[in-house]
Write a protein that holds these residues in place. Structure first.
Motif, PDB file in Angstrom:
ATOM      1  N   LEU A  24      10.464 -10.657  -0.859  1.00 58.30           N
ATOM      2  CA  LEU A  24      10.994  -9.516   0.294  1.00 58.30           C
ATOM      3  C   LEU A  24       9.309  -9.382   1.171  1.00 58.30           C
ATOM      4  O   LEU A  24       9.266  -9.369   2.282  1.00 58.30           O
ATOM      5  CB  LEU A  24      11.319  -8.448  -0.222  1.00 58.30           C
ATOM      6  N   LEU A  25       8.302  -9.019   0.370  1.00 54.48           N
ATOM      7  CA  LEU A  25       6.967  -8.638   0.947  1.00 54.48           C
ATOM      8  C   LEU A  25       6.316  -9.753   1.577  1.00 54.48           C
ATOM      9  O   LEU A  25       5.904 -10.033   2.855  1.00 54.48           O
ATOM     10  CB  LEU A  25       6.017  -8.210   0.195  1.00 54.48           C
ATOM     11  N   GLY A  26       6.400 -11.017   1.024  1.00 58.62           N
ATOM     12  CA  GLY A  26       5.975 -12.323   1.348  1.00 58.62           C
ATOM     13  C   GLY A  26       6.866 -12.809   2.719  1.00 58.62           C
ATOM     14  O   GLY A  26       6.116 -13.413   3.595  1.00 58.62           O
ATOM     15  N   ALA A  27       8.076 -12.448   2.876  1.00 54.45           N
ATOM     16  CA  ALA A  27       8.699 -12.674   3.914  1.00 54.45           C
ATOM     17  C   ALA A  27       8.592 -11.582   5.263  1.00 54.45           C
ATOM     18  O   ALA A  27       9.013 -11.766   6.275  1.00 54.45           O
ATOM     19  CB  ALA A  27      10.110 -12.795   3.819  1.00 54.45           C
ATOM     20  N   GLY A  28       7.649 -10.791   5.009  1.00 50.17           N
ATOM     21  CA  GLY A  28       7.254  -9.683   5.796  1.00 50.17           C
ATOM     22  C   GLY A  28       8.191  -8.524   6.203  1.00 50.17           C
ATOM     23  O   GLY A  28       8.135  -7.716   7.205  1.00 50.17           O
ATOM     24  N   LEU A  30       9.739  -4.528   5.498  1.00 49.89           N
ATOM     25  CA  LEU A  30       9.359  -3.350   4.973  1.00 49.89           C
ATOM     26  C   LEU A  30      10.358  -3.179   3.845  1.00 49.89           C
ATOM     27  O   LEU A  30      11.753  -3.405   3.871  1.00 49.89           O
ATOM     28  CB  LEU A  30       9.684  -2.437   5.990  1.00 49.89           C
ATOM     29  N   VAL A  31       9.926  -2.587   2.794  1.00 44.07           N
ATOM     30  CA  VAL A  31      10.660  -2.571   1.414  1.00 44.07           C
ATOM     31  C   VAL A  31      10.618  -1.049   1.204  1.00 44.07           C
ATOM     32  O   VAL A  31       9.661  -0.544   0.740  1.00 44.07           O
ATOM     33  CB  VAL A  31      10.233  -3.451   0.148  1.00 44.07           C
ATOM     34  N   ASN A  40       9.730   3.486 -13.373  1.00 41.05           N
ATOM     35  CA  ASN A  40       8.299   2.459 -13.446  1.00 41.05           C
ATOM     36  C   ASN A  40       7.740   2.461 -12.211  1.00 41.05           C
ATOM     37  O   ASN A  40       6.811   1.561 -12.161  1.00 41.05           O
ATOM     38  CB  ASN A  40       8.807   1.364 -14.088  1.00 41.05           C
ATOM     39  N   SER A  41       8.065   3.298 -11.117  1.00 37.99           N
ATOM     40  CA  SER A  41       7.455   2.893  -9.679  1.00 37.99           C
ATOM     41  C   SER A  41       6.112   2.931  -9.900  1.00 37.99           C
ATOM     42  O   SER A  41       5.109   2.094  -8.866  1.00 37.99           O
ATOM     43  CB  SER A  41       7.960   3.848  -8.654  1.00 37.99           C
ATOM     44  N   PRO A  46      -0.036  -1.252  -5.105  1.00 34.28           N
ATOM     45  CA  PRO A  46       0.089  -0.877  -3.700  1.00 34.28           C
ATOM     46  C   PRO A  46       0.144  -1.679  -2.520  1.00 34.28           C
ATOM     47  O   PRO A  46      -0.415  -2.834  -2.776  1.00 34.28           O
ATOM     48  CB  PRO A  46      -1.409   0.150  -3.485  1.00 34.28           C
ATOM     49  N   HIS A  47       1.157  -1.583  -1.508  1.00 31.99           N
ATOM     50  CA  HIS A  47       1.219  -2.632  -0.567  1.00 31.99           C
ATOM     51  C   HIS A  47       1.612  -1.834   0.875  1.00 31.99           C
ATOM     52  O   HIS A  47       2.400  -0.953   0.716  1.00 31.99           O
ATOM     53  CB  HIS A  47       2.340  -3.450  -0.968  1.00 31.99           C
TER      54      HIS A  47
END
Length: 303
Positions: A24-28, A30-31, A40-41, A46-47
């Motif tokens: 999801l992050l690689g596809a750009g 916002l998550v 476990n967050s 960090p991103h």
């Protein structure tokens, strides 16, 4: 879509959730990562595109607040928690989420025999609940993803075959073709659903990285190092009876083992629809099947 599009992910630190978040992050996108309070967050790297929110997964109010501004919810909740997705679904409706992707990942839950298995029944109930909510709330839709076994994870865990010990339990002889998908390809299928929402509305989509047999995987391993394997043959009917016996013991039984047994039954018994090759959505969702060389390399990586 991209950066203006927000996806909520439940279960981001699990076996599937980790590569899902990466995709999801690689596809750009916002998550928004949903984690249980005290969960476990903190393990997440960090991103800039990650927003972490601790929630009470039993509270519609808590979840609705966390889902503000979210277009798609992806649930990667653990197997034994999949029956408890209703609050997350209700919150998604309340927050005006457009698409809900439930923790469906696995067997063909539309197969009449699979539907009757205790491990599959919560998935069927969730689908029915999602459809009911979609009918009464036209802006809300869902897509379930059937991918068979997790190919890489189940090899690493010694479930399909055990390359580390060079051993295997060959179900129904080991020559039953079955669908299996890598965790990375399951995540890719989710990206495909997000970008093809009209074509995937309110249905199950089917993907596979490969249609394989246990004996074929062992053959690849032996071609790599020439060593013999220790194999035993077992019928899935026997696995089925063992699993129901464990369930009958109630709290004294091994529920995890029983549920794994039902997955094994559905994964190596043709009548349970373990071969998805006649009704795949790979092309639509951008999932490419592995070549024999890629399969051989995969199994070799665990030797």
């Amino acid at each position: 879509m991209g950066l203006s599009y927000r996806i909520a992910l439940a279960g981001a630190t699990g076996n599937l959730g980790t590569p899902m978040l990466e995709a999801l992050l690689g596809a750009g996108y916002l998550v928004t990562v949903l984690s249980r309070i005290g969960g476990n967050s903190s393990r997440l790297k960090p991103h800039p595109n990650i927003t972490s929110k601790e929630v009470d997964f039993t509270s519609v109010e808590s979840l609705t607040t966390a889902l503000s501004g979210v277009q798609v919810v992806v649930s990667c909740l653990a197997t034994l928690a999949i029956g408890s997705q209703n609050p997350l679904i209700d919150a998604s409706v309340a927050a005006k989420v457009k698409r809900f992707i439930p923790a469906e990942f696995g067997m063909d839950s539309k197969n009449a025999l699979s539907m009757e298995l205790p491990v599959c029944a919560p998935k069927v109930a969730t689908q029915n609940y999602l459809l009911e909510k979609s009918v009464s709330n036209p802006g809300f839709t869902y897509t379930g993803i059937a991918n068979g076994l997790f190919l890489d994870w189940c090899i690493a865990a010694g479930i399909i075959v055990n390359p580390k010990n060079r051993s295997a339990t060959l179900y129904n002889g080991g020559d039953v073709p079955f669908t299996a998908t890598t965790l990375r390809d399951v995540a890719k299928a989710v990206l495909g659903v997000i970008s093809h929402q009209e074509d995937t509305v309110n249905r199950i989509v089917y993907v596979q990285s490969a249609l394989v047999t246990q004996r074929k995987l062992i053959q690849y391993a032996q071609e790599a190092d020439g060593k013999e394997w220790d194999v035993v043959v077992k019928s899935t009917e026997e696995v089925k009876q063992e699993s129901f016996r464990e369930l009958a013991k109630g709290s004294e039984g091994d529920i995890d083992a029983a549920m794994l047994g039902f997955c094994i039954l559905a994964s190596w018994t043709p009548e349970y629809g373990c071969d998805f090759s006649s009704h795949l959505d790979n092309e639509l969702l951008g999932v490419k099947e592995m070549s024999e060389t890629e399969l051989s390399t995969l199994i070799g990586s665990y030797l």
